[in-house]
Design a protein around this motif. Structure first.
Motif, short mmCIF file in Angstrom:
data_model
loop_
_atom_site.label_atom_id
_atom_site.label_comp_id
_atom_site.label_asym_id
_atom_site.label_seq_id
_atom_site.Cartn_x
_atom_site.Cartn_y
_atom_site.Cartn_z
N ASP A 601 -1.29 11.90 -30.60
CA ASP A 601 -2.44 11.29 -30.80
C ASP A 601 -2.88 10.07 -30.31
OD1 ASP A 601 -3.35 13.71 -32.44
OD2 ASP A 601 -2.78 12.58 -34.25
N GLU A 602 -3.88 9.63 -29.62
CA GLU A 602 -4.34 8.30 -29.37
C GLU A 602 -4.63 7.32 -30.44
OE1 GLU A 602 -3.76 7.47 -26.37
OE2 GLU A 602 -3.29 9.45 -25.29
N GLU A 603 -4.38 6.04 -30.21
CA GLU A 603 -4.65 5.24 -31.09
C GLU A 603 -5.98 5.27 -31.69
OE1 GLU A 603 -3.64 1.47 -29.78
OE2 GLU A 603 -1.66 1.87 -30.02
N ASP A 604 -7.11 5.61 -30.70
CA ASP A 604 -8.38 5.59 -31.05
C ASP A 604 -8.87 7.11 -31.53
OD1 ASP A 604 -8.14 6.35 -28.53
OD2 ASP A 604 -9.95 5.44 -27.62
N SER A 605 -7.83 7.82 -31.70
CA SER A 605 -8.22 9.33 -31.89
C SER A 605 -9.19 9.57 -33.08
CB SER A 605 -7.16 10.21 -32.13
OG SER A 605 -6.37 10.49 -31.02
N ILE A 606 -10.18 10.34 -33.15
CA ILE A 606 -11.14 10.42 -34.32
C ILE A 606 -10.58 11.88 -35.21
CG2 ILE A 606 -12.83 9.47 -33.24
CD1 ILE A 606 -14.29 12.10 -32.62
N VAL A 607 -11.26 11.85 -36.32
CA VAL A 607 -10.91 13.25 -37.13
C VAL A 607 -12.35 13.78 -36.82
CG1 VAL A 607 -10.83 13.85 -39.48
CG2 VAL A 607 -10.05 11.55 -38.94
N LEU A 608 -11.79 15.13 -36.56
CA LEU A 608 -12.76 16.37 -36.04
C LEU A 608 -13.48 16.70 -37.28
CD1 LEU A 608 -13.97 18.10 -33.84
CD2 LEU A 608 -12.24 19.68 -34.41
N GLN A 609 -14.94 16.48 -37.09
CA GLN A 609 -15.65 17.19 -38.35
C GLN A 609 -16.50 18.10 -37.60
OE1 GLN A 609 -15.69 15.98 -41.41
NE2 GLN A 609 -14.31 14.36 -41.03
N ASN A 676 -18.87 20.23 -28.81
CA ASN A 676 -19.14 19.13 -27.77
C ASN A 676 -18.03 18.16 -27.66
OD1 ASN A 676 -21.08 20.73 -26.44
ND2 ASN A 676 -22.56 20.05 -28.08
N VAL A 677 -17.03 18.11 -28.52
CA VAL A 677 -15.96 17.15 -28.83
C VAL A 677 -14.75 17.26 -28.08
CG1 VAL A 677 -14.70 15.61 -30.29
CG2 VAL A 677 -17.05 16.18 -30.79
N ASP A 678 -14.43 16.61 -27.06
CA ASP A 678 -12.87 16.73 -26.45
C ASP A 678 -11.75 16.88 -27.25
OD1 ASP A 678 -10.91 16.82 -24.60
OD2 ASP A 678 -11.51 15.12 -23.57
N ILE A 679 -11.17 17.97 -27.18
CA ILE A 679 -9.96 17.97 -28.34
C ILE A 679 -8.96 17.20 -28.23
CG2 ILE A 679 -10.66 20.33 -28.78
CD1 ILE A 679 -8.01 21.14 -27.28
N VAL A 682 -9.26 14.01 -30.60
CA VAL A 682 -9.21 13.99 -31.94
C VAL A 682 -7.72 14.16 -32.36
CG1 VAL A 682 -11.50 15.15 -31.95
CG2 VAL A 682 -9.41 16.51 -31.90
N THR A 683 -7.61 13.88 -33.65
CA THR A 683 -6.25 14.24 -34.33
C THR A 683 -5.89 15.66 -34.18
OG1 THR A 683 -6.98 14.00 -36.66
CG2 THR A 683 -6.59 12.02 -35.55
N GLN A 684 -4.58 15.69 -34.12
CA GLN A 684 -4.07 17.16 -33.90
C GLN A 684 -4.27 17.98 -35.45
OE1 GLN A 684 -0.16 17.54 -31.79
NE2 GLN A 684 -0.44 15.36 -31.65
N GLN A 685 -4.08 16.89 -36.45
CA GLN A 685 -4.05 17.65 -37.74
C GLN A 685 -5.73 18.04 -38.27
OE1 GLN A 685 -2.96 14.63 -41.08
NE2 GLN A 685 -2.72 16.39 -42.52
N SER A 686 -6.73 17.28 -37.81
CA SER A 686 -7.84 17.69 -37.83
C SER A 686 -8.37 18.89 -37.00
CB SER A 686 -8.91 16.45 -37.93
OG SER A 686 -8.85 16.03 -36.66
N LEU A 687 -7.82 18.87 -36.07
CA LEU A 687 -7.96 20.08 -34.85
C LEU A 687 -7.51 21.25 -35.56
CD1 LEU A 687 -9.00 21.36 -32.23
CD2 LEU A 687 -6.69 20.31 -31.36
#
Length: 864
Positions: A601-609, A676-679, A682-687
């Motif tokens: 995961d990148e440092e600025d990865s987001i949690v996928l909702q 519409n969010v590039d996987i 996002v964090t692997q766990q949320s994906l």
């Protein structure tokens, strides 16, 4: 005339009758020996002749210039320059350079101070020393620079050359041997004048610098350590002859053999960085207090050890000289009390027992922390690495590595460091309480012992590595055979498996024989050196007792103290071997720690909702290796609630699309989006929390059915697990089993049938309740009847969810919203079942072929 050999005359007094060599030295302002008397006698005034000693030392240094310049010339002619990026950065190397520069500067400074401040006259001996030491140290600096920047390809051992190590060892030994003249007035050890104290300070500086150089030199920090050949650059490699790249491909786990014959001390800094968190329990004040208490106990033990033989000596002297009972009983009580604290040998003492008790919790903390961190790291590695791993080898590496860390900390902190401290204390005590000869005997004996231990242990390291490699292979072979016992039974290959395992054990025992034989040779060498030192020291001490220079108690003190010192020293070789063994055993574990995370995961990865569950592939290209492209510009969009099917021949890339959506790999180009969010953002766990998978081959844990289904959502209640089982149509079958939901499924679920395992996998996915469902040929390995029964369960899984199905049997996806036909990594047809049949392309051919196979199967069934 002053004491010693420094002679002054008063003009009003007649000159005494002096030996010829002293007269020559005083009548001339310049002579070979100067004011230090003559070359002979060699031993006078409780010490060596300074003129004789410096002449011999300087002469040997001049002879050393020949091999030094030979090595320098060889490096300049045959060496190949090393790129700066392959030169290890090390503070220890900078310390080596500093010590060499200080030794070089000290020579002319010492010469000038001796000439201008102390003696006020120079001599041929001083000039010879100036030239010899300056030349040798300067050549050493030059060679050190070349070893840092150049490499001899034909050199088997990577590190400092033998002549460099010998030079540093020689410089150290010359300074140590000067202590034999500690009580001589001709030298500057006992002088109190400021001028003589300056010379004593120079000696201390030379001793410290040469000690550091010799000690650090064995690890050769800063010297490039390339495993087999010099890695220059990508363009300079011998591609034509098939030279392999030094860096292993990502995901390829190397065995112990990959470390070659390099020293186990190489990479010590990196190993220390990895070990430090386990040595100091940061964040746990309770354990930190225990560690500090252990250190205090170690210091107390070093204080107690010298006093045990001292009080024993006092008892013997008191008894032989008829001392009063009030004196003797105090000495006996003190001796017994100290012996109680010290213990007998390596155990039994109060201090050792208390330290062992305090260290138990620290050792448990280390053991748990190592295993948990490594286990977590392995789970963070990519699918590529796990597909290429050897499970048996990995498990052996973890077991040996964990044990080796505990052993390493124990040996270094509680055995090696205390033993070294005891040796230094003993040398200082013998020099001050007896004389320099006893300190010299102890030093030479210990130096020979340590050098022999290090050299022989380094030599036998390759046998230990080879034994570990073959041990891994034998255990891996056994595990593979047991895991595939069904295949062994199918082909009646039990005898073959036993023979193969027997051959692996024999191969291992050959290496074990060499390892144990070299161990016997090491123990014999160590025992010979130890007893030789004990013999020489005991003879000298006995002679002094007969000459009334020592008391009987002094002989008892020497024998007791030296045996007490040799007891841990006898284990020193064992400690060193065990440290070597621990480093070797840790190498595989360090390799596991060094395995990088291919997907992170990148440092600025987001949690996928996830809200709708839209899936989009936009011009996706992917390849496992650069030589073969797997996916080529794959593009499709699955709207929320739709079911897309992927069909095509084996190896066309269908399962790869599923793995990419789950982000087991990163794509080379294109974009994969969810809502519409590039996987990749996002964090692997949320994906992965949003996606449920029913794989083609379901592997279950060796646990009960309840826990295997609950694995879909660990927090689920028993009632929820049973509801998922009912939805997957397996609940009634479970209740029919003797242990119901407590039924154990066996290794990899082998106690269940294929259909039962698939239903458990479906129940898992239903319990997870994902927004997106991926079915990777979930029924391809089942018979037609079982497949139809499970299809109803799969339909319930996919109801109302975005689904992507990889299908082998086309009859299972006729109701899909869209079917994608994949061939050689490209989508060549797309549409519904009816639309693709109307096109009359590849899909139509596959459909007709399966219809024919089904008809043939029915006819064959009727015939039977």
């Amino acid at each position: 005339m002053n004491s010693g050999n420094k002679i002054e005359f008063s003009p009003n007094l007649p000159r005494p009758n002096l030996p010829h060599h002293v007269t020559m030295a005083t009548n001339s302002s310049f002579s070979y020996c100067g004011i230090h008397g003559g070359f002979t006698p060699i031993w006078r005034n409780n010490g060596l002749s300074q003129c004789f000693y410096d002449t011999i030392i300087s002469g040997i240094l001049v002879l050393l210039l020949l091999p030094l310049f030979y090595q320098i010339n060889k490096m300049r002619k045959s060496g190949v320059a090393v790129e700066s990026k392959y030169k290890p950065r090390s503070m220890m190397y900078k310390l080596q350079v500093l010590c060499m520069l200080l030794l070089f500067i000290e020579v002319p400074v010492s010469f000038g101070v001796t000439w201008g401040v102390v003696d006020h006259v120079t001599s041929g001996m001083a000039i010879l020393t100036l030239v010899a030491r300056s030349g040798a140290v300067l050549a050493g600096c030059w060679l050190l620079h070349l070893e840092r920047n150049m490499m001899l390809l034909a050199l088997g051992k990577k590190g400092h050359s033998g002549i460099m190590i010998f030079l540093w060892g020689y410089l150290l030994s010359t300074e140590v041997l000067r202590t034999t003249s500690w009580n001589s007035e001709e030298w500057w050890f006992q002088q109190q004048t400021p001028q003589q104290q300056i010379l004593f300070g120079f000696w201390v500086g030379r001793l410290v610098c040469s000690s550091l150089l010799f000690t650090i030199g064995f690890w050769s920090p800063g010297v490039p350590k390339l495993n087999y050949w010099l890695h220059l650059s990508e363009d300079d490699r011998d591609v034509e002859n098939g030279s392999e790249h030094l860096n292993r491909p990502r995901g390829e786990f190397s065995g112990l053999g990959s470390h070659g014959d390099r020293s186990t001390w190489s990479g010590l800094k990196e190993k220390a960085v990895l070990l430090w968190p386990y040595m100091w329990p940061s964040g746990n004040f309770f354990l930190q207090v225990r560690v500090m208490m252990c250190v205090v106990i170690l210091v107390a033990g070093r204080v107690v050890n010298p006093y045990v033989p001292i009080y024993y000596k006092n008892i013997v002297n008191g008894l032989t000289t008829n001392q009063p009972w009030s004196y003797v009983w105090v000495q006996v009580c003190a001796y017994v009390g100290l012996k109680f604290l010290q213990g007998s040998g390596m155990s039994g003492g109060l201090l050792n027992g208390l330290r062992s008790y305090l260290w138990i919790r620290v050792q448990q903390y280390t053991n748990r922390l190592v295993q948990v961190r490594l286990f977590s790291h392995l789970h963070s590695l990519s699918l590529r690495w796990h597909l290429s791993r050897k499970t048996g080898e990995v498990l052996r590496s973890i077991d040996r590595g964990t044990i080796s860390i505990n052993n390493l900390l124990s040996y270094i902190v509680f055995n090696i460091i205390p033993t070294i401290c005891d040796i230094m204390i003993a040398i200082v005590y013998f020099i001050t309480a007896f004389n320099a000869w006893f300190g010299l005997i102890v030093f030479i004996c210990l130096a020979l012992y340590l050098v022999a231990t290090i050299i022989i242990t380094e030599w036998r390291t390759k046998f230990r590595r080879d034994m570990n490699t073959k041990d891994n292979k034998a255990k891996q072979r056994a595990i593979d055979s047991l895991l595939n016992f069904e295949t062994v039974k199918y082909y009646n290959a039990e005898d073959h498996e036993v023979r193969t395992f027997d051959e692996a054990i024999k191969d291992y025992q050959e290496s074990e024989y060499l390892t144990n034989t070299s161990l016997v040779f090491l123990n014999l060498s160590q025992n010979t050196i130890i007893n030789a030192g004990l013999f020489v020291g005991s003879m000298l001490c006995a002679r002094y007792v007969l000459d009334d220079k020592f008391q009987i108690g002094d002989f008892v003190l020497f024998g007791t103290y030296i045996v007490q010192l040799y007891t841990p020293l006898g284990f020193f070789g064992t400690y060193y071997r065990m440290i070597q063994t621990s480093f070797i055993d840790m190498e595989n574990m360090f390799d596991l720690f060094k395995e990088g995370e291919e997907i992170s995961d990148e440092e600025d990865s987001i949690v996928l909702q996830l809200k709708t569950g839209k899936v989009e592939f936009d011009n996706v290209c992917f390849s496992y290796t650069p030589e073969k492209q797997i996916l080529k510009n794959i593009s499709f969009t699955v709207n929320p609630g739709e079911t897309y099917a992927l069909v095509g021949s084996s190896g066309s890339g269908k399962s790869t699309i599923i793995r990419l959506l789950f982000r087991f790999y990163d794509i080379q180009s294109g974009v994969i989006r969810l809502d519409n969010v590039d996987i990749s953002t996002v964090t692997q766990q949320s994906l992965r929390a949003c996606i449920g998978v029913v794989p083609q081959d379901t592997v279950l844990f060796n646990d009960n059915i309840m826990n295997n289904i609950r694995y879909g959502r660990i927090s689920a209640r028993d009632e929820e697990v049973e509801e998922a089982a009912q939805a997957s149509d397996i609940h009634h079958r479970i209740l029919a089993m003797p242990d119901k939901y407590e039924t154990m499924v066996g290794e990899r679920g082998l106690k269940l049938s294929g259909g039962e395992k698939q239903r458990v996998a479906i129940a898992r996915t239903l319990l997870k309740a994902p927004d997106i469902v991926l079915l990777d040929e979930a029924t391809s390995a089942l018979d037609t009847t079982t497949e139809r029964n499970i299809q109803a369960s799969l339909s319930r899984v996919c109801a109302g969810r975005t689904s992507i199905v990889v299908a082998h049997r086309l009859s299972t996806i006729v109701n899909a919203d869209c079917i994608l036909v994949v061939n050689e990594g490209e989508i060549i047809e797309r549409g519904s079942h009816d639309e693709l049949l109307d096109i009359g392309g590849i899909y139509n051919e596959m459909w007709q072929q399966q219809l024919t196979e089904t008809s043939d199967a029915k006819e064959n069934g009727k015939t039977k």
